[in-house]
Design a protein around this motif. Structure first.
Motif, PDB file in Angstrom:
ATOM      1  N   TYR A  12      12.917   4.155  10.124  1.00 44.43           N
ATOM      2  CA  TYR A  12      13.920   3.593   9.279  1.00 44.43           C
ATOM      3  C   TYR A  12      13.200   3.977   7.807  1.00 44.43           C
ATOM      4  N   ILE A  13      13.905   4.467   6.736  1.00 41.76           N
ATOM      5  CA  ILE A  13      13.516   4.687   5.543  1.00 41.76           C
ATOM      6  C   ILE A  13      13.814   3.425   4.487  1.00 41.76           C
ATOM      7  N   ARG A  14      12.946   3.069   3.982  1.00 43.33           N
ATOM      8  CA  ARG A  14      13.043   1.968   2.767  1.00 43.33           C
ATOM      9  C   ARG A  14      12.654   2.637   1.610  1.00 43.33           C
ATOM     10  N   ILE A  15      13.369   2.140   0.574  1.00 42.72           N
ATOM     11  CA  ILE A  15      13.101   2.452  -1.022  1.00 42.72           C
ATOM     12  C   ILE A  15      12.389   1.055  -1.457  1.00 42.72           C
ATOM     13  N   ALA A  16      10.953   1.020  -1.738  1.00 44.17           N
ATOM     14  CA  ALA A  16      10.323  -0.180  -2.048  1.00 44.17           C
ATOM     15  C   ALA A  16       9.097   0.116  -2.746  1.00 44.17           C
ATOM     16  N   ASN A  17       8.731  -0.846  -3.953  1.00 41.61           N
ATOM     17  CA  ASN A  17       7.633  -0.539  -4.722  1.00 41.61           C
ATOM     18  C   ASN A  17       6.666  -1.438  -3.830  1.00 41.61           C
ATOM     19  N   ASP A  18       5.314  -1.089  -4.569  1.00 42.81           N
ATOM     20  CA  ASP A  18       3.980  -1.563  -3.923  1.00 42.81           C
ATOM     21  C   ASP A  18       4.136  -3.058  -3.423  1.00 42.81           C
ATOM     22  N   GLN A  19       4.670  -4.030  -4.088  1.00 44.16           N
ATOM     23  CA  GLN A  19       4.533  -5.163  -3.905  1.00 44.16           C
ATOM     24  C   GLN A  19       5.646  -5.631  -2.670  1.00 44.16           C
ATOM     25  N   GLU A  20       6.742  -4.935  -2.605  1.00 46.70           N
ATOM     26  CA  GLU A  20       7.650  -5.122  -1.666  1.00 46.70           C
ATOM     27  C   GLU A  20       7.109  -4.560  -0.445  1.00 46.70           C
ATOM     28  N   SER A  21       6.567  -3.367  -0.475  1.00 43.88           N
ATOM     29  CA  SER A  21       6.194  -2.900   0.689  1.00 43.88           C
ATOM     30  C   SER A  21       4.850  -3.674   1.498  1.00 43.88           C
ATOM     31  N   LEU A  22       4.135  -4.225   0.608  1.00 42.28           N
ATOM     32  CA  LEU A  22       3.163  -5.338   1.001  1.00 42.28           C
ATOM     33  C   LEU A  22       3.783  -6.293   1.580  1.00 42.28           C
ATOM     34  N   GLU A  23       4.693  -7.018   1.006  1.00 36.61           N
ATOM     35  CA  GLU A  23       5.414  -8.251   1.556  1.00 36.61           C
ATOM     36  C   GLU A  23       5.954  -7.967   2.850  1.00 36.61           C
ATOM     37  N   MET A  24       6.673  -6.669   3.120  1.00 35.04           N
ATOM     38  CA  MET A  24       7.459  -6.305   4.147  1.00 35.04           C
ATOM     39  C   MET A  24       6.527  -6.061   5.246  1.00 35.04           C
ATOM     40  N   ALA A  25       5.288  -5.382   5.049  1.00 33.05           N
ATOM     41  CA  ALA A  25       4.548  -5.373   5.942  1.00 33.05           C
ATOM     42  C   ALA A  25       3.785  -6.529   6.615  1.00 33.05           C
ATOM     43  N   LEU A  26       3.359  -7.339   5.669  1.00 37.30           N
ATOM     44  CA  LEU A  26       2.879  -8.636   6.084  1.00 37.30           C
ATOM     45  C   LEU A  26       3.836  -9.452   6.706  1.00 37.30           C
ATOM     46  N   VAL A  27       5.095  -9.592   6.201  1.00 35.91           N
ATOM     47  CA  VAL A  27       5.936 -10.475   6.956  1.00 35.91           C
ATOM     48  C   VAL A  27       6.555 -10.094   8.343  1.00 35.91           C
ATOM     49  N   GLU A  28       6.552  -8.627   8.409  1.00 39.12           N
ATOM     50  CA  GLU A  28       7.001  -8.140   9.716  1.00 39.12           C
ATOM     51  C   GLU A  28       5.850  -8.332  10.840  1.00 39.12           C
ATOM     52  N   ASN A  29       4.462  -8.049  10.169  1.00 41.11           N
ATOM     53  CA  ASN A  29       3.474  -8.353  11.157  1.00 41.11           C
ATOM     54  C   ASN A  29       3.046  -9.772  11.554  1.00 41.11           C
ATOM     55  N   ILE A  30       3.166 -10.546  10.622  1.00 40.05           N
ATOM     56  CA  ILE A  30       2.982 -12.042  11.058  1.00 40.05           C
ATOM     57  C   ILE A  30       4.045 -12.357  12.220  1.00 40.05           C
ATOM     58  N   GLN A  31       5.390 -11.890  12.246  1.00 37.22           N
ATOM     59  CA  GLN A  31       6.173 -12.278  13.446  1.00 37.22           C
ATOM     60  C   GLN A  31       5.803 -11.597  14.711  1.00 37.22           C
ATOM     61  N   ARG A  32       4.982 -10.682  14.728  1.00 36.05           N
ATOM     62  CA  ARG A  32       4.488 -10.096  16.011  1.00 36.05           C
ATOM     63  C   ARG A  32       3.795 -11.008  16.620  1.00 36.05           C
ATOM     64  N   GLN A  33       4.006 -10.746  18.111  1.00 31.64           N
ATOM     65  CA  GLN A  33       3.328 -11.663  19.140  1.00 31.64           C
ATOM     66  C   GLN A  33       1.919 -11.071  19.472  1.00 31.64           C
ATOM     67  N   ASP A  34       1.374  -9.968  19.130  1.00 30.52           N
ATOM     68  CA  ASP A  34       0.089  -9.603  19.467  1.00 30.52           C
ATOM     69  C   ASP A  34      -1.029  -9.650  18.351  1.00 30.52           C
ATOM     70  N   LEU A  35      -0.720 -10.125  17.238  1.00 32.30           N
ATOM     71  CA  LEU A  35      -1.766 -10.413  16.316  1.00 32.30           C
ATOM     72  C   LEU A  35      -2.760 -11.508  16.922  1.00 32.30           C
ATOM     73  N   ASP A  36      -4.037 -11.270  16.481  1.00 32.68           N
ATOM     74  CA  ASP A  36      -4.890 -12.512  16.692  1.00 32.68           C
ATOM     75  C   ASP A  36      -4.909 -13.605  15.666  1.00 32.68           C
ATOM     76  N   PRO A  37      -5.236 -14.792  15.927  1.00 35.17           N
ATOM     77  CA  PRO A  37      -4.978 -15.843  14.774  1.00 35.17           C
ATOM     78  C   PRO A  37      -5.571 -15.462  13.624  1.00 35.17           C
ATOM     79  N   ILE A  38      -6.673 -14.741  13.454  1.00 35.97           N
ATOM     80  CA  ILE A  38      -7.434 -14.637  12.012  1.00 35.97           C
ATOM     81  C   ILE A  38      -6.690 -13.549  11.336  1.00 35.97           C
ATOM     82  N   GLU A  39      -5.848 -12.526  11.985  1.00 36.43           N
ATOM     83  CA  GLU A  39      -5.146 -11.492  11.207  1.00 36.43           C
ATOM     84  C   GLU A  39      -3.894 -11.993  10.711  1.00 36.43           C
TER      85      GLU A  39
END
Length: 304
Positions: free
Chosen positions: A113-140
């Motif tokens: 999927y292609i998104r048009i996003a600035n650095d801040q939006e990209s960071l937020e997108m990456a962080l929020v999506e990763n937080i919702q994953r099941q395989d991240l450890d608690p410290i991540e």
């Protein structure tokens, strides 16, 4: 089956469109942007660079091999997400495991999927999506929350809305970052659970935290046993005897017991009297308003 083939062909068609410099898409207002944004596109792996904002830092090699085996048999079922940087150049937003596994198989393209996003939006997108994953450890997860606070300036309340987690849950993860780094590493490597970490964090002194961490590993203590150990430590301040009860307060002398009611009756409130082992003590007289305070003041002055 026909649907799958059509979808794949559409992705290849869009990929060709993106490689046409006369139709370069850099914003949602550009021509043909609506054909690309939100659709699955087959992108060259070589055109995608890693995301410097990626919160995930720990990749299990065995897990990656299993994912690669699945991709070899079934293909990439869930497309990755990228943002466009320049002509035919993209940056990974989410899906690094799928990207790495595909790369290890020698694949040339990957659905995205292609998104048009600035650095801040990209960071937020990456962080929020990763937080919702099941395989991240608690410290991540905790580090991702902290980055949302530090770099996106989100409050815990705003994070709660973005990631769909209770504010108390977010606070519990953030508290883990107060643990000694060795304990954080132990949690990331699976030696202890988040439950163990939440118990240990109730002790402020990091050297004591490490003592308890060592004991958990040596005695293979459960979370409940750890909670008991920490509770007893905080009560007794002595790791040598984790079952020790908190020291009982000295018994109130008889002469004080006989006088408490007299004090209470005189001031019109329940009076609290504390006596230390050395015989010294203090009398606490509560008041509920300025008027009440002035009333008690007059009683004290009249007793002179």
């Amino acid at each position: 089956m026909a649907k799958a083939v059509r979808k794949q062909a559409l992705g290849r068609g869009l990929s060709a469109l993106l490689k046409d410099p006369t139709n370069d898409i850099n914003s949602v207002q550009d021509k043909n942007a609506d054909k690309v944004i939100g659709n699955i596109v087959e992108l060259d792996l070589s055109a995608i660079e890693m995301n410097p904002f990626q919160p995930r830092t720990n990749f299990n090699e065995e897990s990656l091999r299993e994912l690669a085996s699945s991709i070899k048999e079934l293909g990439v079922i869930q497309p990755i997400t990228v943002r466009k940087l320049n002509f035919n150049t993209y940056q990974l937003v989410s899906g690094e495991r799928r990207f790495r596994a595909s790369e290890s198989l020698g694949l040339k393209t990957i659905p995205a999927y292609i998104r048009i996003a600035n650095d801040q939006e990209s960071l937020e997108m990456a962080l929020v999506e990763n937080i919702q994953r099941q395989d991240l450890d608690p410290i991540e997860i905790a580090l991702s929350y902290q980055r949302l606070i530090d770099e996106i300036n989100l409050t815990q309340e705003q994070m709660s809305e973005r990631v769909g987690k209770k504010r108390s849950t977010i606070a519990n993860y953030l508290r883990l970052l107060k643990l000694d780094p060795i304990i954080q590493t132990g949690m990331r490597d699976g030696f202890i659970s988040m439950g163990h970490g939440r118990a240990i964090i109730n002790i402020e002194d990091q050297s004591t935290q490490l003592d308890i961490y060592t004991r958990i590993l040596q005695d293979k203590m459960s979370v409940r046993d750890t909670e008991t150990l920490v509770r007893n430590y905080n009560e007794s301040k002595a790791l040598e005897d984790p079952k020790a009860e908190a020291k009982a307060e000295p018994e109130t002398p008889v002469f004080v017991k006989k006088s408490i009611q007299d004090f209470s009756d005189y001031f019109g409130h329940k009076i609290d009297i504390k006596v230390a082992k050395n015989g010294k003590g203090k009398i606490t007289i509560p008041f509920h308003s300025e008027e009440d305070f002035n009333r008690i003041k007059k009683l004290v002055q009249s007793a002179k």
